[in-house]
Design an enzyme around this catalytic site. Structure first.
Site, PDB file in Angstrom:
ATOM      1  N   ARG B 297      38.083 -55.428  15.039  1.00 20.30           N
ATOM      2  CA  ARG B 297      39.318 -54.656  15.187  1.00 20.30           C
ATOM      3  C   ARG B 297      40.524 -55.552  15.403  1.00 20.30           C
ATOM      4  O   ARG B 297      41.616 -55.273  14.899  1.00 20.30           O
ATOM      5  CB  ARG B 297      39.156 -53.630  16.307  1.00 20.30           C
ATOM      6  CG  ARG B 297      38.215 -52.531  15.866  1.00 20.30           C
ATOM      7  CD  ARG B 297      37.868 -51.508  16.900  1.00 20.30           C
ATOM      8  NE  ARG B 297      37.263 -50.374  16.221  1.00 20.30           N
ATOM      9  CZ  ARG B 297      36.696 -49.336  16.823  1.00 20.30           C
ATOM     10  NH1 ARG B 297      36.654 -49.289  18.134  1.00 20.30           N
ATOM     11  NH2 ARG B 297      36.185 -48.360  16.116  1.00 20.30           N
ATOM     12  N   HIS B 440      41.268 -47.864   8.410  1.00 21.88           N
ATOM     13  CA  HIS B 440      39.907 -48.402   8.526  1.00 21.88           C
ATOM     14  C   HIS B 440      39.622 -48.991   9.917  1.00 21.88           C
ATOM     15  O   HIS B 440      40.523 -49.175  10.705  1.00 21.88           O
ATOM     16  CB  HIS B 440      39.593 -49.395   7.396  1.00 21.88           C
ATOM     17  CG  HIS B 440      40.410 -50.650   7.383  1.00 21.88           C
ATOM     18  ND1 HIS B 440      40.070 -51.734   6.613  1.00 21.88           N
ATOM     19  CD2 HIS B 440      41.549 -50.999   8.036  1.00 21.88           C
ATOM     20  CE1 HIS B 440      40.953 -52.685   6.795  1.00 21.88           C
ATOM     21  NE2 HIS B 440      41.848 -52.277   7.635  1.00 21.88           N
ATOM     22  N   GLU B 441      38.362 -49.220  10.182  1.00 26.78           N
ATOM     23  CA  GLU B 441      37.900 -49.669  11.509  1.00 26.78           C
ATOM     24  C   GLU B 441      38.333 -48.708  12.612  1.00 26.78           C
ATOM     25  O   GLU B 441      38.718 -49.130  13.709  1.00 26.78           O
ATOM     26  CB  GLU B 441      38.403 -51.089  11.825  1.00 26.78           C
ATOM     27  CG  GLU B 441      37.846 -52.185  10.938  1.00 26.78           C
ATOM     28  CD  GLU B 441      36.381 -52.508  11.218  1.00 26.78           C
ATOM     29  OE1 GLU B 441      35.844 -52.057  12.237  1.00 26.78           O
ATOM     30  OE2 GLU B 441      35.778 -53.207  10.385  1.00 26.78           O
ATOM     31  N   GLY B 442      38.257 -47.410  12.336  1.00 26.94           N
ATOM     32  CA  GLY B 442      38.716 -46.404  13.298  1.00 26.94           C
ATOM     33  C   GLY B 442      40.156 -46.053  13.026  1.00 26.94           C
ATOM     34  O   GLY B 442      41.018 -46.934  13.024  1.00 26.94           O
ATOM     35  N   HIS B 447      41.830 -44.648  17.975  1.00 27.35           N
ATOM     36  CA  HIS B 447      42.151 -45.684  18.960  1.00 27.35           C
ATOM     37  C   HIS B 447      43.008 -45.146  20.093  1.00 27.35           C
ATOM     38  O   HIS B 447      42.914 -45.629  21.226  1.00 27.35           O
ATOM     39  CB  HIS B 447      42.797 -46.885  18.262  1.00 27.35           C
ATOM     40  CG  HIS B 447      41.799 -47.640  17.454  1.00 27.35           C
ATOM     41  ND1 HIS B 447      40.893 -48.500  18.014  1.00 27.35           N
ATOM     42  CD2 HIS B 447      41.489 -47.589  16.137  1.00 27.35           C
ATOM     43  CE1 HIS B 447      40.099 -48.974  17.084  1.00 27.35           C
ATOM     44  NE2 HIS B 447      40.430 -48.440  15.927  1.00 27.35           N
TER      45      HIS B 447
END
Lengths: 615, 615
Positions: B297, B440-442, B447
């Site tokens: 992240r 992407h990546e959450g 978050h």
């Protein structure tokens, strides 16, 4: 729900928020009523859904190409514009004697919105042609009008605006294109123009360029700029097409979005004589061009709102369909997924889009209505007041949507997640399309400088005062209704803050710092204007809701009768008569002081203590 | 100035703002010093300028294609990655026994930045391969490590992460990919994965997929997810390539940006047996995958900063070169035009970009340093404190740049005007590239929920307290120097506001409304963190400037000696010892109360009256 227009919202704006009935009752508009307007919008929607929407993705992918010195556009573009022409929309706003429909601008703006929302890349050609024809019909000679307007208003010839050059984008004072008089009455045009939208295409039979150029020996800078009609193909006195006029396509610019509209570099007179025909008088070119700028700039704002509306409607529909995840508190992983519209952050993103899109759409409708009202008004004071409102609102109408409706586009992508980032879905295209709107028809910064450096100060602050007066009417009306009073109070506080900011910025003697604040000022000012638009909408909604819950026996919430006359409360702002007719520029800030102190006194009296300006 | 890195700023971060010397002096890093680090960065810059930068536009235009069931990538991508491999960068952070360079993460982050800035589409393949190898090296068996790691760290085989499915993007609990045990020890994998970056390509000899799947009969939801190694081509026990493993490319997604990295839909086991090899234990898959998430992240955040840095450096250079317009007050239209960097609004746009880009870069460097410090730390309390800092900063590091560095990209386009919107110039590409990073990546929202719903509350607020403690150190230090005291005071005010906001949001019993505020909270929290990063940078700059103006005789502005020990002032925040070790979740807000009242008392004492929290 159609993906290109929310007809309920259009009706809400036309007949509940703004007084379109009054506009349609004017003698000039006697052919129109609510039903005929609806029929026109039906036609626009049908053509847009049938011809504009289906090829929007294709045109983005297979953008116009440079082939053998010409711009070749996908055939679907011509099909769509032919349908637009056949419906008479090129001539929609023009007078009947020119074969036009004499449609009020306020109504045409809604027509234009539908096509822009469906396919902004195609609608660009019509927008430019109509803007060009407007200039010729206003400043062209009778002969020029007779020669060029009929084929343009029939959609057979298209038009362009040729202002920028490679070395002169925002700085038109530095254009080099030359127009040398000849003994035959025409001028010989030489030079290169850059960023010319629709500068070449294979759709229309001819292209009528409106070109800014300098006549040798004229004044330096913008005072030496003249305006010329420069056809791509020469036109005989009888209106027939003749020889090539040596306007050469030097290349296409490949843009991030708006790909359906060719964007060109044009060389004039490089390969042979290029004939230009002076519009109006020498050296008045910029003035002519800018005369139509209010409409053109409002149209850019409309484009920004519509690119966001297209994304908003799509993402709203998607959010209702797409199952993903579960609500907080649901511990069972085997329970069915919920549509994402139920997730708090998705709702936030949709509501934010709605606030930007429908706030912007209201401002556009308000401005379009002003354009008509200015034309129709017979009272000189009223005409002047409307002109001032348009003057001060135009930089906002052009710029606020290009900033915040682009933000809405960003959120639409986010609602779709990975799908939103993929070109298989349309929302990333709308985002790319919308990024243009900060740049053309004057950059964002230029409108900030226009607002802060010119419009706010003009005529002793007259435009600002006219605007504040309109806002104060809405605040007064909103304060009278329980369900809108808090919004009215919020807006009152924001107006007060804006005025303090105005005073502070104008008091700054460091001109560079003043200008460095202009864009931020523009954005902030725009927010206040949009808040006002939302107050107007909430007042209209409150009226309808109170009517519908109580039948016609009188509204709930409003303190007065069904016609909602406002109480005879004194304005929170200075009455016009107390503003000196002509105020020296240096005296501006004392006017703000006066306005501000009046405002504070009024706020205190009302005991809007939590929101009132306190310092 | 190179267009892909500002080496002066890298040195500033490494050696003036952060204490990289201390890091390099650790026994594990004994092979490195400032000179060897500079040589590594020189190598990275040379390869990136030679192989990555020149093909960036080409790869965006000629994106990977689906040909006969395979993804075909332009040859330049392979050339670039071969150079990256030859320099040993795939193995840079891995231990020497695996053939690695054992480079601290803090240094490798700067290496990675250079490649990302030059060509984020190419660097994606390396990023994924390294992240994949990290998971195998942490959780894989000795046999798996021996089989897969060497070719991956040599850059001959690439890796992917296969999490999402068409019906399960953010909601991994709903994945359907199945892993059925066989008697041969491997699992039979069947299912479809979506959005798999680098899921197919013709660059590497093999592709090692890390696949999340469910073993039938396991627990429902995320507790039943296991992790599998699934090679594209089966690997013999000796490490040779065998038969196809029935991982079929079902299609490519066509993205708005990041076009150099293929993005794929993969079918596992549709056309024959697809063998998967369990990593670690059954049902622990998500935990393994998320173990590496901090680094992954932070790397996404780095990508966002670098896409913005590429645009900032380009637009800065352009603004210095491009003449347009004149300064206010210049009345002579024949005077030469000035470079646009002299215009107030262009300066504003460049400075805003700088604030976002260099603020973000500082946070990334800080986080990368924490990753190393956590590994190197031998004291358990210290290790725990660093882990908490990383926990709470990771959602910010991933998300803040994706929002505000994208905003920087938007401004870079605006600096170039029409040119910025044209694909002939790179800045619109950087903007398109960067829009991915929210997703992407959450997603951004996830978050926000991670920060507000988990990180801020965890262990009785321990992570938040650890962060506030670090910020208070900087505020104390900044308050001691004349040239940074105002910034320190500003940050102190902002921290106070943030704490009030935290308390207010957590006190809200309407969970939906709490979550609707999570993204806004994330953005606001991020601003405070970035302000802290700027305070650290301004303190470092003030020290250097005072040293350089007075020689080495002692700093000007700082109240203490050359080593700038802080005065022994009490922290503005509660000392750790006063926080209960384990605080019930419902008691969180009283901790904020306590923190807040301490803060206010301290502020009052300092008489930072204008900025202090007053309510």
């Amino acid at each position: 729900m159609p993906m290109i227009v929310d007809r309920r919202n259009v009706d809400f704006l036309l007949y509940e928020v703004f007084d379109t009935r009054a506009l349609l009752s004017a003698p000039a508009n006697e052919s129109y009523d609510r039903e005929t307007v609806a029929a026109i919008l039906d036609t626009a929607q049908a053509i847009a859904e049938d011809k504009y929407l289906p090829c929007a993705a294709e045109i983005d992918t297979n953008e116009p190409e440079f082939v053998d010195g010409e711009a070749v556009v996908p055939p679907a573009v011509k099909d769509a514009l032919t349908a637009f022409a056949d419906a008479g929309f090129f001539a929609a706003t023009f007078p009947e004697e020119l074969g036009g429909m004499q449609l009020p601008w306020h109504i045409y703006a809604q027509v234009s919105n539908i096509f822009t929302c469906a396919n902004t890349g195609i609608h660009g050609y019509a927008f430019l042609t109509i803007a060009n024809a407007n200039i010729i019909s206003t400043f062209g000679s009778a002969a020029q009008q007779a020669l060029y307007l009929p084929p343009m208003l029939e959609g057979r010839w298209f038009g362009t605006m040729c202002l920028s050059e490679p070395q002169a984008g925002s700085s038109l004072t530095d254009i080099k294109t030359k127009a040398e008089p000849t003994e035959d009455g025409h001028y010989r045009i030489t030079g290169t123009k850059m960023w010319i939208s629709g500068g070449d295409q294979n759709i229309s039979e001819n292209i009528i360029h409106l070109v800014l150029a300098k006549i040798p020996g004229g004044p330096a800078g913008v005072k030496g700029i003249s305006l010329f009609i420069v056809p791509k193909i020469r036109v005989t006195d009888e209106g027939a097409l003749g020889e090539s006029n040596s306007v050469v396509l030097a290349g296409l610019n490949h843009k991030m979005g708006h790909r359906g509209t060719t964007n060109t570099i044009l060389n004039f007179g490089e390969s042979g004589e290029c004939r230009g025909y002076l519009v109006g008088e020498q050296h008045q070119g910029l003035q002519y061009m800018f005369h139509m700028m209010n409409e053109a700039r409002i149209a850019v704002g409309q484009g920004a709102v519509m690119s966001a509306q297209a994304a908003y409607l799509y993402s709203l529909d998607y959010a209702r369909q797409r199952p993903q995840g579960r609500l907080p508190g649901e511990k069972n992983p085997s329970s069915p997924q919920v549509p994402i519209i139920e997730h708090a952050d998705v709702r936030r993103m949709l509501m934010t889009q709605k606030a930007y899109v429908e706030g912007g759409a209201a401002l556009m409708a308000y401005c379009a209505q002003l354009v008509d009202q200015e034309k129709l008004s017979t009272h000189s004071d009223d005409k002047k007041r409307i002109a001032l409102l348009l003057d001060i609102l135009t930089p906002i109408a052009k710029s606020w949507p290009s900033e915040f409706c682009l933000e809405a586009n960003k959120l639409a992508i986010q609602v779709l997640g990975g799908y939103g980032y993929a070109r298989e879905y349309p929302v990333e295209r709308f985002y790319r399309d919308n990024r243009l709107n900060h740049i053309h028809e004057g950059t964002h910064a230029i409108h900030g400088i226009d607002l802060l450096g010119r419009k706010v100060r003009m005529q002793g602050g007259a435009a600002l005062i006219a605007l504040l007066d309109e806002m104060s009417k809405a605040i007064d009306e909103g304060a009278d209704c329980q369900s809108t009073a808090a919004f009215a109070s919020d807006l009152e506080g924001a107006v007060g803050d804006m005025m303090k900011a105005t005073e502070a910025v104008l008091a700054d003697r460091d001109l560079k710092r003043q200008l460095a604040n202009a864009t931020i000022y523009l954005d902030a000012f725009g927010h206040v204007v949009i808040a006002w638009m939302w107050l107007l909408q909430s007042i209209a909604a409150a009226k309808q809701m109170s009517t519908s819950t109580t039948g016609n026996s009188g509204p709930v919430g409003f303190s007065t009768g069904t016609n909602y006359p406002r109480r005879n409360r004194s304005s929170i702002l200075l009455p016009h008569s107390t503003i000196p007719a002509s105020l020296p520029r240096s005296g501006i800030s004392s006017v703000y002081d006066a306005l501000l102190s009046m405002k504070i006194a009024k706020s205190d009296k009302r005991e809007h203590s939590s929101r009132a300006v306190t310092g």
